[in-house]
Enzyme design. Structure first.
Site, mmCIF file in Angstrom:
data_model
loop_
_atom_site.group_PDB
_atom_site.id
_atom_site.type_symbol
_atom_site.label_atom_id
_atom_site.label_comp_id
_atom_site.label_asym_id
_atom_site.label_seq_id
_atom_site.Cartn_x
_atom_site.Cartn_y
_atom_site.Cartn_z
ATOM 1 N N TRP A 133 -42.901 56.028 103.947
ATOM 2 C CA TRP A 133 -43.919 56.782 103.149
ATOM 3 C C TRP A 133 -44.035 55.683 102.333
ATOM 4 O O TRP A 133 -44.956 56.472 101.055
ATOM 5 C CB TRP A 133 -43.447 58.622 102.678
ATOM 6 C CG TRP A 133 -41.989 58.185 102.719
ATOM 7 C CD1 TRP A 133 -40.981 58.789 103.468
ATOM 8 C CD2 TRP A 133 -41.238 57.882 101.665
ATOM 9 N NE1 TRP A 133 -39.511 58.155 102.829
ATOM 10 C CE2 TRP A 133 -39.690 58.467 101.514
ATOM 11 C CE3 TRP A 133 -41.637 57.147 99.936
ATOM 12 C CZ2 TRP A 133 -39.339 58.146 101.201
ATOM 13 C CZ3 TRP A 133 -40.757 57.264 99.344
ATOM 14 C CH2 TRP A 133 -39.756 57.626 99.661
ATOM 15 N N ASN A 134 -42.767 55.253 101.475
ATOM 16 C CA ASN A 134 -43.103 54.128 100.607
ATOM 17 C C ASN A 134 -43.940 53.571 99.438
ATOM 18 O O ASN A 134 -44.507 52.980 98.159
ATOM 19 C CB ASN A 134 -41.667 53.821 100.107
ATOM 20 C CG ASN A 134 -41.528 52.118 100.707
ATOM 21 O OD1 ASN A 134 -41.870 52.492 101.740
ATOM 22 N ND2 ASN A 134 -40.189 51.945 100.580
ATOM 23 N N LYS A 157 -47.029 56.102 114.534
ATOM 24 C CA LYS A 157 -46.087 56.771 113.795
ATOM 25 C C LYS A 157 -45.615 56.814 112.228
ATOM 26 O O LYS A 157 -44.838 56.123 112.111
ATOM 27 C CB LYS A 157 -44.857 57.085 114.762
ATOM 28 C CG LYS A 157 -44.107 58.651 114.593
ATOM 29 C CD LYS A 157 -42.961 58.626 113.860
ATOM 30 C CE LYS A 157 -41.867 59.410 113.215
ATOM 31 N NZ LYS A 157 -42.983 60.146 112.060
ATOM 32 N N HIS A 158 -46.600 57.785 111.962
ATOM 33 C CA HIS A 158 -45.720 57.408 110.233
ATOM 34 C C HIS A 158 -45.634 58.650 109.773
ATOM 35 O O HIS A 158 -44.972 59.421 110.785
ATOM 36 C CB HIS A 158 -47.581 57.664 109.417
ATOM 37 C CG HIS A 158 -47.411 56.670 108.279
ATOM 38 N ND1 HIS A 158 -46.194 56.481 107.593
ATOM 39 C CD2 HIS A 158 -48.777 55.872 107.416
ATOM 40 C CE1 HIS A 158 -47.083 55.921 106.510
ATOM 41 N NE2 HIS A 158 -48.001 55.542 106.678
ATOM 42 N N GLU A 231 -37.763 46.395 109.834
ATOM 43 C CA GLU A 231 -37.485 46.210 108.155
ATOM 44 C C GLU A 231 -36.507 47.445 107.915
ATOM 45 O O GLU A 231 -37.523 48.747 107.714
ATOM 46 C CB GLU A 231 -39.285 45.604 107.739
ATOM 47 C CG GLU A 231 -39.455 45.212 108.249
ATOM 48 C CD GLU A 231 -39.020 43.654 108.001
ATOM 49 O OE1 GLU A 231 -38.369 43.074 106.858
ATOM 50 O OE2 GLU A 231 -39.628 42.178 108.605
ATOM 51 N N LEU A 232 -35.615 47.041 107.328
ATOM 52 C CA LEU A 232 -34.553 48.376 106.948
ATOM 53 C C LEU A 232 -34.598 48.031 104.899
ATOM 54 O O LEU A 232 -36.013 47.635 104.845
ATOM 55 C CB LEU A 232 -33.608 48.421 107.502
ATOM 56 C CG LEU A 232 -33.688 48.391 109.091
ATOM 57 C CD1 LEU A 232 -32.649 48.598 109.723
ATOM 58 C CD2 LEU A 232 -34.611 49.093 109.385
ATOM 59 N N CYS A 265 -37.624 48.610 99.314
ATOM 60 C CA CYS A 265 -36.843 48.347 99.644
ATOM 61 C C CYS A 265 -36.722 47.271 99.092
ATOM 62 O O CYS A 265 -35.249 47.373 98.834
ATOM 63 C CB CYS A 265 -37.408 48.451 101.124
ATOM 64 S SG CYS A 265 -38.637 47.394 101.007
ATOM 65 N N GLU A 362 -27.700 52.013 98.876
ATOM 66 C CA GLU A 362 -29.053 51.870 98.382
ATOM 67 C C GLU A 362 -29.228 53.129 97.785
ATOM 68 O O GLU A 362 -29.545 54.110 98.361
ATOM 69 C CB GLU A 362 -29.777 51.507 99.797
ATOM 70 C CG GLU A 362 -31.096 51.705 99.420
ATOM 71 C CD GLU A 362 -32.415 51.213 100.365
ATOM 72 O OE1 GLU A 362 -31.900 51.953 101.535
ATOM 73 O OE2 GLU A 362 -33.311 51.035 100.229
HETATM 74 P P1 NAP Z 1 -36.728 56.963 107.639
HETATM 75 O O1 NAP Z 1 -36.381 58.487 106.617
HETATM 76 O O2 NAP Z 1 -35.482 56.108 108.192
HETATM 77 O O3 NAP Z 1 -38.251 56.683 108.205
HETATM 78 C C1 NAP Z 1 -38.795 56.179 108.754
HETATM 79 C C2 NAP Z 1 -40.194 55.866 109.945
HETATM 80 O O4 NAP Z 1 -38.981 56.566 110.687
HETATM 81 C C3 NAP Z 1 -40.269 57.706 109.041
HETATM 82 O O5 NAP Z 1 -41.734 57.392 110.136
HETATM 83 C C4 NAP Z 1 -40.028 58.432 110.264
HETATM 84 O O6 NAP Z 1 -40.279 59.779 110.740
HETATM 85 C C5 NAP Z 1 -39.544 58.139 110.994
HETATM 86 N N1 NAP Z 1 -37.972 58.383 111.751
HETATM 87 C C6 NAP Z 1 -36.612 58.322 111.246
HETATM 88 N N2 NAP Z 1 -35.446 58.694 111.553
HETATM 89 C C7 NAP Z 1 -36.025 59.084 112.777
HETATM 90 C C8 NAP Z 1 -35.415 58.966 114.486
HETATM 91 N N3 NAP Z 1 -34.706 59.611 114.828
HETATM 92 N N4 NAP Z 1 -36.877 58.604 115.460
HETATM 93 C C9 NAP Z 1 -38.007 57.952 115.533
HETATM 94 N N5 NAP Z 1 -38.417 57.916 113.906
HETATM 95 C C10 NAP Z 1 -37.367 58.107 113.204
HETATM 96 O O7 NAP Z 1 -36.765 56.328 106.070
HETATM 97 P P2 NAP Z 1 -36.980 56.387 104.500
HETATM 98 O O8 NAP Z 1 -35.869 57.235 103.995
HETATM 99 O O9 NAP Z 1 -38.104 57.364 104.746
HETATM 100 O O10 NAP Z 1 -37.271 55.408 104.026
HETATM 101 C C11 NAP Z 1 -37.137 54.736 103.193
HETATM 102 C C12 NAP Z 1 -35.496 53.454 103.741
HETATM 103 O O11 NAP Z 1 -36.938 52.816 104.613
HETATM 104 C C13 NAP Z 1 -35.362 52.749 102.616
HETATM 105 O O12 NAP Z 1 -34.230 53.095 103.674
HETATM 106 C C14 NAP Z 1 -35.819 51.791 102.792
HETATM 107 O O13 NAP Z 1 -35.812 50.569 102.281
HETATM 108 C C15 NAP Z 1 -36.598 51.088 103.741
HETATM 109 N N6 NAP Z 1 -37.946 50.578 104.227
HETATM 110 C C16 NAP Z 1 -38.112 49.013 104.096
HETATM 111 C C17 NAP Z 1 -38.967 48.369 103.703
HETATM 112 C C18 NAP Z 1 -38.472 47.235 104.590
HETATM 113 O O14 NAP Z 1 -39.872 46.657 104.975
HETATM 114 N N7 NAP Z 1 -37.886 46.219 104.949
HETATM 115 C C19 NAP Z 1 -39.864 48.710 104.090
HETATM 116 C C20 NAP Z 1 -40.492 49.956 102.904
HETATM 117 C C21 NAP Z 1 -38.622 50.190 103.171
HETATM 118 P P3 NAP Z 1 -39.907 61.345 109.812
HETATM 119 O O15 NAP Z 1 -41.295 60.995 108.637
HETATM 120 O O16 NAP Z 1 -40.809 62.305 111.078
HETATM 121 O O17 NAP Z 1 -39.087 61.514 109.857
#
Ligand code: NAP
Length: 463
Positions: A133-134, A157-158, A231-232, A265, A362
Site C-alpha cells: 500500500w505504500n 492482488k493489491h 522486493e522486501l 522501503c 525495520e
Molecule cells: P505486507 O503486509 O507484506 O503486504 C504486502 C502485500 O502482501 C499485500 O498485498 C498483502 O496483502 C500481501 N500479503 C501479506 N501477507 C501475505 C500472505 N501470507 N500471503 C499472501 N499475500 C500476503 O507489507 P506491508 O507491511 O503492508 O508493507 C510494508 C513492507 O513492504 C515493508 O517491509 C517495506 O519495506 C516493504 N516494501 C518493499 C519495497 C521494495 O521494493 N523492496 C517497496 C515497498 C514496500 P494484505 O494487505 O491483504 O495483507
C-alpha cells in the site's frame, strides 16, 4: 483481511469490498489467460502505444489520481502527485525502450554464423503480482508496465487497504485501450495464493512487501516450481563521513527518513555518522525534523502525513517501546502531532545496543535510528550489521572515497550524497533479507520472459 478504504486522517471507513471466492479467482485466471493468448501476439509497437496512452491519461488527471492515494493511505497530496508522475514516467520508459530491451541477442557459437544462434525473449503468460500500500500506483506500474510490454498479462492482488487504487489501475488500462484481462484485479485472501500459484496457467509471481509475506509467497511458488521475485523491507544505512557537507547531509537525511511518513522501503532508516561530525550533524538533523508540520495530508502546508492506518501507527509505537526496553535512548524530536489521525510524532533512537533487536529491525514510520561511528571502517561495519540489503547512502565530498565505500556496503543500491532514489530509469532490487530479483529497466523486464534459444543449422552440416 477484508478489503476496505479507511481514511487514515479521519479514521472513517468509506468503502468496503467483498473478498473474492475461489470461483471468482478461477474466472479471473480464465480471463487473464485468455487475454494473454491475444495480447502476446499483438505487435510490440501497438503494446508500447497503449503504455504511452496510459502515461498521458495519468498526467492529464494527475490530481484526481493523486487524491485516491491520499484518501486511502494518507500520503501528502504533493507526494501523491509525484507518484502519479513517476508511474507515468515508467510507462513512458517502457513504451520507448522496452522493445530494444527485448530485441534478440545473437551469440557467437563455434561453427555457426553470426545470426544462427539467437536468444529471443518470449512472454510467459499470466503473472501474479502481490503489491503493498505504500506506493499504490508506482508498485503496480513497476511490474505491469514492463511485463505487459513484454506480452505477459497480470493478475493483481493489491494490499487490502488500497482497493480503490487497485481499481483505478485497472480502469487506467481500460481507458488507455488495453484489452480486458491484460491487467485483472482480484480482492484475494492470503490463502488464495495457494490456488493461484498451483494453477498451471500462472507462470510466476512478483511480490513487494514484508519479509513475512515474501517468505509465504516464495515458499508457495517454490512448491509449485514457479519463478518469484521479492522486493522486501530495508533498513538503509545513511553514512555521513567527516568530509561531508554536514548541513546538506542533515537536510537530506530528514527528508529521506520522513517522506511518505517514513513508510518507504528505501528510507534512510539507520543514520551512521562518524564521531568527528556527529554532534554537528545531530543538531542540524533535529532542527530539520522539528520543522515538519503534521496535519491534513490534502493541505499543501502539511509536511508530515499520518501513517497508513491506526494499526500501523500502533505497531511502530510498540517497536519504539521495545527499543526503550532494550536500553536504547528514545527522544521525541518532532513537533506535537494532531490527536485525530494515525500520526506518530517523529522520534530519535540513539545508544542502540549492538546485537539488539532494535539494531536489526525495520521501523516503518518517522523514527530515526542514529549511530555514532568511530571512523570510516566502523561506519561500514555498522552499515553492514543488518539483515537487510536494499538501499543506502554515503555522504562525502570525496566522490572516489564514497564510491569505494559504496562497494563495501552489502546492499542493492547506493546513492552518493543523496538518499536512495526512486526513478523510472534506475533499477530497483535488494540482497539479503531485502529479497531477490530486480524491477525496472532491462533487468526488470527480463525477470519474466523466456529467454529462448533458437538455433539455425544447415541440414547438410554436422553438429
Ligand atoms: P505486507 O503486509 O507484506 O503486504 C504486502 C502485500 O502482501 C499485500 O498485498 C498483502 O496483502 C500481501 N500479503 C501479506 N501477507 C501475505 C500472505 N501470507 N500471503 C499472501 N499475500 C500476503 O507489507 P506491508 O507491511 O503492508 O508493507 C510494508 C513492507 O513492504 C515493508 O517491509 C517495506 O519495506 C516493504 N516494501 C518493499 C519495497 C521494495 O521494493 N523492496 C517497496 C515497498 C514496500 P494484505 O494487505 O491483504 O495483507
Amino acid at each position: 483481511m477484508a478489503y476496505a478504504t479507511t481514511n487514515p486522517y479521519t479514521g472513517e471507513t468509506v468503502k468496503t469490498f467483498d473478498t473474492a471466492t475461489p470461483e471468482e479467482i478461477n474466472q479471473a485466471i480464465n480471463s487473464t489467460d485468455a487475454a494473454f493468448r491475444e495480447w502476446s501476439q499483438t505487435p510490440i509497437e501497438d503494446r508500447a502505444a497503449l503504455l504511452s496512452r496510459a502515461a498521458e491519461i495519468l498526467r492529464a488527471n494527475k490530481r484526481d489520481y493523486a487524491e485516491t492515494l491520499t484518501l486511502e493511505m494518507g500520503k501528502l497530496i504533493a507526494e501523491a502527485e509525484a507518484e502519479v508522475e513517476l508511474s507515468a514516467a515508467i510507462l513512458d520508459y517502457y513504451a520507448k525502450f522496452g522493445a530494444q530491451h527485448l530485441a534478440p541477442r545473437y551469440l557467437r557459437a563455434e561453427g555457426f554464423g553470426d545470426q544462427d544462434v539467437a536468444l529471443v525473449n518470449d512472454p510467459l503468460g499470466v503473472l501474479y503480482a502481490v503489491e503493498p500500500w505504500n506506493f499504490p500506483y508506482y508498485q503496480v506500474i513497476r511490474i505491469s508496465a514492463p511485463q505487459t510490454l513484454a506480452g505477459n498479462t497480470i493478475l493483481l492482488k493489491h494490499a487490502s487497504n488500497v482497493p480503490q487504487s487497485a481499481l483505478r489501475m485497472v480502469e487506467l488500462f481500460r481507458q488507455a485501450g488495453f484489452p480486458d484481462g491484460v491487467l485483472t484485479n482480484i480482492f484475494a485472501s492470503h490463502e488464495a495464493s495457494e490456488q493461484i500459484l498451483a494453477d498451471p496457467r500462472v507462470r510466476g509471481v512478483a511480490l513487494t512487501g514484508s519479509e513475512g509475506a515474501g517468505g509465504a509467497i516464495a515458499s508457495i511458488a517454490g512448491k509449485n516450481l514457479k519463478k518469484s521475485t521479492l522486493e522486501l523491507g530495508g533498513a538503509d544505512a545513511f553514512v555521513v563521513l567527516e568530509d561531508a557537507e554536514v548541513e546538506k547531509a542533515a537536510k537530506w537525511a530528514a527528508f529521506g527518513r520522513h517522506w511518505n511518513a517514513g513508510q518507504v522501503c528505501v528510507s534512510s532508516k539507520r543514520i551512521i555518522v562518524v564521531d568527528a561530525v556527529y554532534d554537528r550533524f545531530l543538531a542540524e538533523y533535529k532542527k530539520h525534523v522539528a520543522e515538519f508540520v503534521a496535519g491534513d495530508p490534502m493541505d499543501p502546508a502539511t509536511t508530515l502525513a499520518p501513517l497508513s492506518s491506526q494499526t500501523a501507527a500502533d505497531d511502530v509505537l510498540k517497536q519504539v517501546e521495545a527499543a526503550r526496553a532494550e536500553g536504547a535512548t528514545v527522544e521525541a524530536i518532532g513537533a506535537e502531532v494532531p490527536e485525530q489521525g494515525a500520526f506518530v510524532r517523529p522520534m530519535l533512537i540513539t545508544n542502540i545496543p549492538e546485537g539488539s533487536e532494535t539494531s536489526q529491525a525495520e521501523f516503518f514510520g518517522p523514527i530515526s535510528q542514529v549511530y555514532r561511528a568511530k571512523d570510516e571502517d566502523d561506519a561500514v561495519r555498522i552499515a553492514n550489521d543488518t539483515p537487510f540489503g536494499l538501499g543506502g547512502s554515503v555522504f562525502s565530498t570525496d566522490i572516489e572515497r564514497a564510491r569505494k565505500i559504496a562497494r563495501r556496503i552489502d546492499t542493492g543500491m547506493v546513492f552518493i550524497n543523496q538518499p536512495t532514489g526512486v526513478k523510472a530509469d534506475i533499477p530497483f532490487g535488494g540482497v539479503k533479507r531485502s529479497g531477490y530479483g530486480h524491477e525496472l529497466i532491462d533487468l526488470g523486464i527480463k525477470e519474466f520472459v523466456n529467454e529462448k534459444v533458437v538455433v539455425v543449422t544447415d541440414i547438410d552440416g554436422s553438429f
